[in-house]
Write a protein that holds these residues in place. Structure first.
Motif, PDB file in Angstrom:
ATOM      1  N   LEU A  69       0.826  -1.216   0.000  1.00  0.00           N
ATOM      2  CA  LEU A  69       0.000   0.000   0.000  1.00  0.00           C
ATOM      3  C   LEU A  69       0.858   1.263   0.000  1.00  0.00           C
ATOM      4  N   ALA A  70       1.955   1.223   0.724  1.00  0.00           N
ATOM      5  CA  ALA A  70       2.805   2.404   0.859  1.00  0.00           C
ATOM      6  C   ALA A  70       3.635   2.684  -0.391  1.00  0.00           C
ATOM      7  N   ASN A  71       3.961   1.635  -1.145  1.00  0.00           N
ATOM      8  CA  ASN A  71       4.937   1.793  -2.224  1.00  0.00           C
ATOM      9  C   ASN A  71       4.392   1.662  -3.640  1.00  0.00           C
ATOM     10  N   GLU A  72       3.212   1.093  -3.802  1.00  0.00           N
ATOM     11  CA  GLU A  72       2.670   0.875  -5.150  1.00  0.00           C
ATOM     12  C   GLU A  72       1.653   1.942  -5.530  1.00  0.00           C
ATOM     13  N   HIS A  73       1.589   2.200  -6.819  1.00  0.00           N
ATOM     14  CA  HIS A  73       0.492   2.990  -7.373  1.00  0.00           C
ATOM     15  C   HIS A  73      -0.622   2.024  -7.757  1.00  0.00           C
ATOM     16  N   GLU A  83      -0.755   5.416 -15.121  1.00  0.00           N
ATOM     17  CA  GLU A  83       0.210   5.624 -14.042  1.00  0.00           C
ATOM     18  C   GLU A  83      -0.285   5.083 -12.710  1.00  0.00           C
ATOM     19  N   GLY A  84      -1.569   5.162 -12.470  1.00  0.00           N
ATOM     20  CA  GLY A  84      -2.098   4.804 -11.155  1.00  0.00           C
ATOM     21  C   GLY A  84      -1.895   5.940 -10.173  1.00  0.00           C
ATOM     22  N   HIS A  89      -5.205   4.557   1.578  1.00  0.00           N
ATOM     23  CA  HIS A  89      -4.882   3.794   2.792  1.00  0.00           C
ATOM     24  C   HIS A  89      -3.388   3.859   3.127  1.00  0.00           C
ATOM     25  N   ARG A  90      -2.661   4.644   2.374  1.00  0.00           N
ATOM     26  CA  ARG A  90      -1.211   4.749   2.562  1.00  0.00           C
ATOM     27  C   ARG A  90      -0.823   5.207   3.980  1.00  0.00           C
TER      28      ARG A  90
END
Length: 187
Positions: A69-73, A83-84, A89-90
């Motif tokens: 959640l923190a690192n992906e688009h 791009e996303g 929820h990050r």
């Protein structure tokens, strides 16, 4: 298909609303993630799985979901979004990751992640972990002939200088008559 993914998401919502077991929630999330890896709801299901793993005490799996959640688009708004975007929820993911590092004693990394989260709870934890402080017992006792020891606990303090006074309580009691505020007596 989009309809199947939406049905699965509704099932997840029902599991959550029924306050079913975290094991069931995690199984449903795992099923969704394997069946619908391109879903627009992927980020929400990863967040649910993170919460479920964390509640079950499965720190490594909770961390993996949080890191995702923190690192992906994620393609949240449209399937044509090339791009996303970051998951909403990050911040929660940073908090879960921080708690796991904190529990493992990896305080420097925990503080970094708490700071990224920025919630009131996270700011209070950062203050506790980074502000200098110490605790010292007000009174220490020792038997006759035994070297007295003071228990001092420090946090974020490199050096402490103390001066201890030996006090004969019988003499002090004869002078003061009342020792209720013994720590406030000027020796």
């Amino acid at each position: 298909s989009p309809n199947a993914a939406q049905t699965h998401v509704r099932n997840l919502e029902n599991v959550r609303m029924m306050e079913s077991s975290d094991e069931l929630l995690v199984r449903e999330c795992e099923s969704f993630l394997s069946r619908f890896p391109q879903s627009r709801d992927l980020h929400a299901v990863v967040a649910e799985s993170m919460r479920g793993y964390y509640a079950l005490g499965q720190a490594d799996k909770a961390y993996a979901a949080a890191a995702r959640l923190a690192n992906e688009h994620f393609k949240i708004n449209s399937q044509f979004d090339r791009e996303g975007t970051w998951s909403p929820h990050r911040p929660e993911a940073w908090l879960v990751m921080a708690r796991i590092h904190h529990a493992r004693g990896e305080l420097d990394r925990a503080v970094e992640l708490y700071r990224l989260n920025g919630s009131v709870e996270a700011r209070e934890i950062v203050a506790f972990l980074t502000e200098p402080g110490f605790e010292l017992e007000d009174i220490a006792r020792s038997a006759v002939g035994v070297k007295p020891e003071l228990k001092l606990r420090t946090r974020n303090v490199k050096q402490v200088a103390l001066k201890a006074h030996r006090v004969d309580l019988m003499t002090l009691l004869a002078v003061k008559k009342d020792l209720r505020d013994v720590t406030a007596i000027n020796l």
